[in-house]
Design a protein around this motif. Structure first.
Motif, mmCIF file in Angstrom:
data_model
loop_
_atom_site.group_PDB
_atom_site.id
_atom_site.type_symbol
_atom_site.label_atom_id
_atom_site.label_comp_id
_atom_site.label_asym_id
_atom_site.label_seq_id
_atom_site.Cartn_x
_atom_site.Cartn_y
_atom_site.Cartn_z
ATOM 1 N N GLY A 63 -2.269 2.478 -4.441
ATOM 2 C CA GLY A 63 -1.630 1.914 -3.185
ATOM 3 C C GLY A 63 -0.069 2.084 -3.182
ATOM 4 N N ALA A 64 0.620 2.065 -1.910
ATOM 5 C CA ALA A 64 1.930 2.609 -2.049
ATOM 6 C C ALA A 64 3.012 1.390 -2.250
ATOM 7 N N GLN A 65 2.602 -0.104 -1.973
ATOM 8 C CA GLN A 65 3.271 -1.212 -1.847
ATOM 9 C C GLN A 65 4.076 -1.744 -3.053
ATOM 10 N N LYS A 66 3.991 -1.030 -4.004
ATOM 11 C CA LYS A 66 4.657 -1.362 -5.217
ATOM 12 C C LYS A 66 5.845 -0.343 -5.800
ATOM 13 N N ASN A 67 5.416 0.671 -5.978
ATOM 14 C CA ASN A 67 6.516 1.839 -6.464
ATOM 15 C C ASN A 67 6.520 2.987 -5.531
ATOM 16 N N LEU A 68 6.014 2.992 -4.274
ATOM 17 C CA LEU A 68 5.813 3.991 -3.353
ATOM 18 C C LEU A 68 6.505 4.092 -2.246
ATOM 19 N N GLY A 69 6.535 2.969 -1.642
ATOM 20 C CA GLY A 69 6.722 2.717 -0.454
ATOM 21 C C GLY A 69 6.153 1.144 0.173
#
Length: 360
Positions: free
Chosen positions: A193-199
């Motif tokens: 899932g993106a919501q920590k390190n990716l976006g």
């Protein structure tokens, strides 16, 4: 505007440079007269965003050509079901290493699809450690071995991965992807899932070995079929266009910063500051994770009693810090220091921890 000192576990901090660029382009992306969230996902502008994002990720993580990159929806939680639906072969079993809440949930969902078993677990010590490779009991006929590389709730992390397995290694990397170089050939499938390190939240990255796409049966619902998404270049349905755009901006930021090796150096430095504050506190702060299993993304710790914890969190919030409360299932405190959390914010937190200890 005074920005919060954001240590939330997710959705988490985004780089200020990314937010500034998105703000500038919000109403008019590259002169097209529309914002990205208004673009058709079939437009040339968005198809360029989609392809550029994949190419940036492939370059940063050194992803070989025999791996497909998918941008999906539903978060990592949907992958708990999609992985076994696509990879668990008939008459076989899936093996799971339990290192925290999210790996427990992944196993539970897999057991709804077929046979899934525990290959190793650190639940007996309240998930304070990562099992060693020698502790993993995996049968040669297993369809895959699943691990969760970083455990946000308990603050543990895999610092090396099983090698030479007789079956594909599947990894939930939602909370530490892009924080260190990876040997992709060790993995059959990675999801995050993106919501920590990716976006921002809304998009989930799946990196899958192309040979494994053959396991996706045609009878699967199309939206749950990796092969369908691969063939349609992640455009089978309307994708989360704005989230993919933000993912592109974050990857551009990471590339400009020096890539994954530089991000790894930063994460080591930031985590060392906070662990030093814990280790030098003479027991005032106690880290949850055993030292060899400590996460560089989520620093979890407790204070001597509940009154001190309440006071710590209250004073921290008054000082501009946010997101330092531990997960509701374990309590205590947690500082999430993903890639976008600036070093200066971590330095301020370490200073606050030392100051609070000296005053109490």
């Amino acid at each position: 505007m005074k920005r919060a000192l954001n240590f939330n576990a997710g959705p988490a901090a985004l780089p200020e440079a990314v937010l500034a660029k998105a703000e500038k382009e919000m109403m008019n992306y590259l002169g097209c007269g529309m914002g990205v969230m208004e673009l058709s996902h079939r437009s040339n502008e968005f198809e360029e965003i989609n392809e550029r994002t994949k190419n940036l990720l492939r370059g940063l993580l050194n992803i070989p050509d025999d791996y497909e990159i998918l941008f999906l929806q539903g978060g990592a939680s949907l992958q708990f079901s999609m992985v076994p639906m696509n990879l668990l072969e008939e008459g076989s079993a899936a093996s799971y290493v339990l290192t925290g809440t999210w790996s427990e949930k992944a196993l539970k969902e897999a057991q709804k699809i077929g046979k899934a078993v525990t290959a190793a677990s650190s639940k007996h010590d309240n998930y304070r450690s990562i099992p060693s490779t020698s502790e993993i009991d995996i049968q040669a006929e297993s369809s895959y071995l699943h691990i969760t590389t970083n455990n946000t709730i308990y603050g543990t992390q895999w610092h090396s991965f099983p090698e030479g397995l007789p079956n594909p290694l599947v990894a939930d990397m939602s909370s530490d992807i892009l924080s260190r170089p990876l040997k992709l050939s060790s993995f059959g499938l990675i999801y995050a899932g993106a919501q920590k390190n990716l976006g921002p939240s809304g998009v989930t990255v799946v990196i899958i070995q192309k040979d494994l796409l053959k396991r996706s049966e045609p009878g699967l619902p199309s939206m749950l079929n990796y092969q369908v998404h691969a063939e349609s270049k992640s455009l089978y349905n309307t994708p989360p266009t704005l989230s993919i755009y933000f993912l592109m901006l974050v990857l551009e930021w990471a590339e400009a910063l020096g890539g994954v090796k530089q991000l790894e150096l930063m994460s080591k430095h930031k985590s060392a500051l906070l662990y030093d504050a814990i280790d030098r506190s003479d027991g005032f702060y106690t880290g949850h994770a055993e030292k060899e299993s400590r996460s560089r993304m989520n620093i979890t710790f407790t204070l001597e009693n509940d009154d001190l914890t309440t006071a710590f969190l209250y004073e921290a919030e008054e000082s501009g810090f946010t997101g330092l409360g531990g997960h509701r299932s374990v309590g205590g405190c947690r500082a999430s220091i993903y890639n976008a959390v600036p070093l200066e914010n971590v330095e301020k937190l370490a200073d606050f921890m030392n100051s609070f200890r000296s005053r109490n």
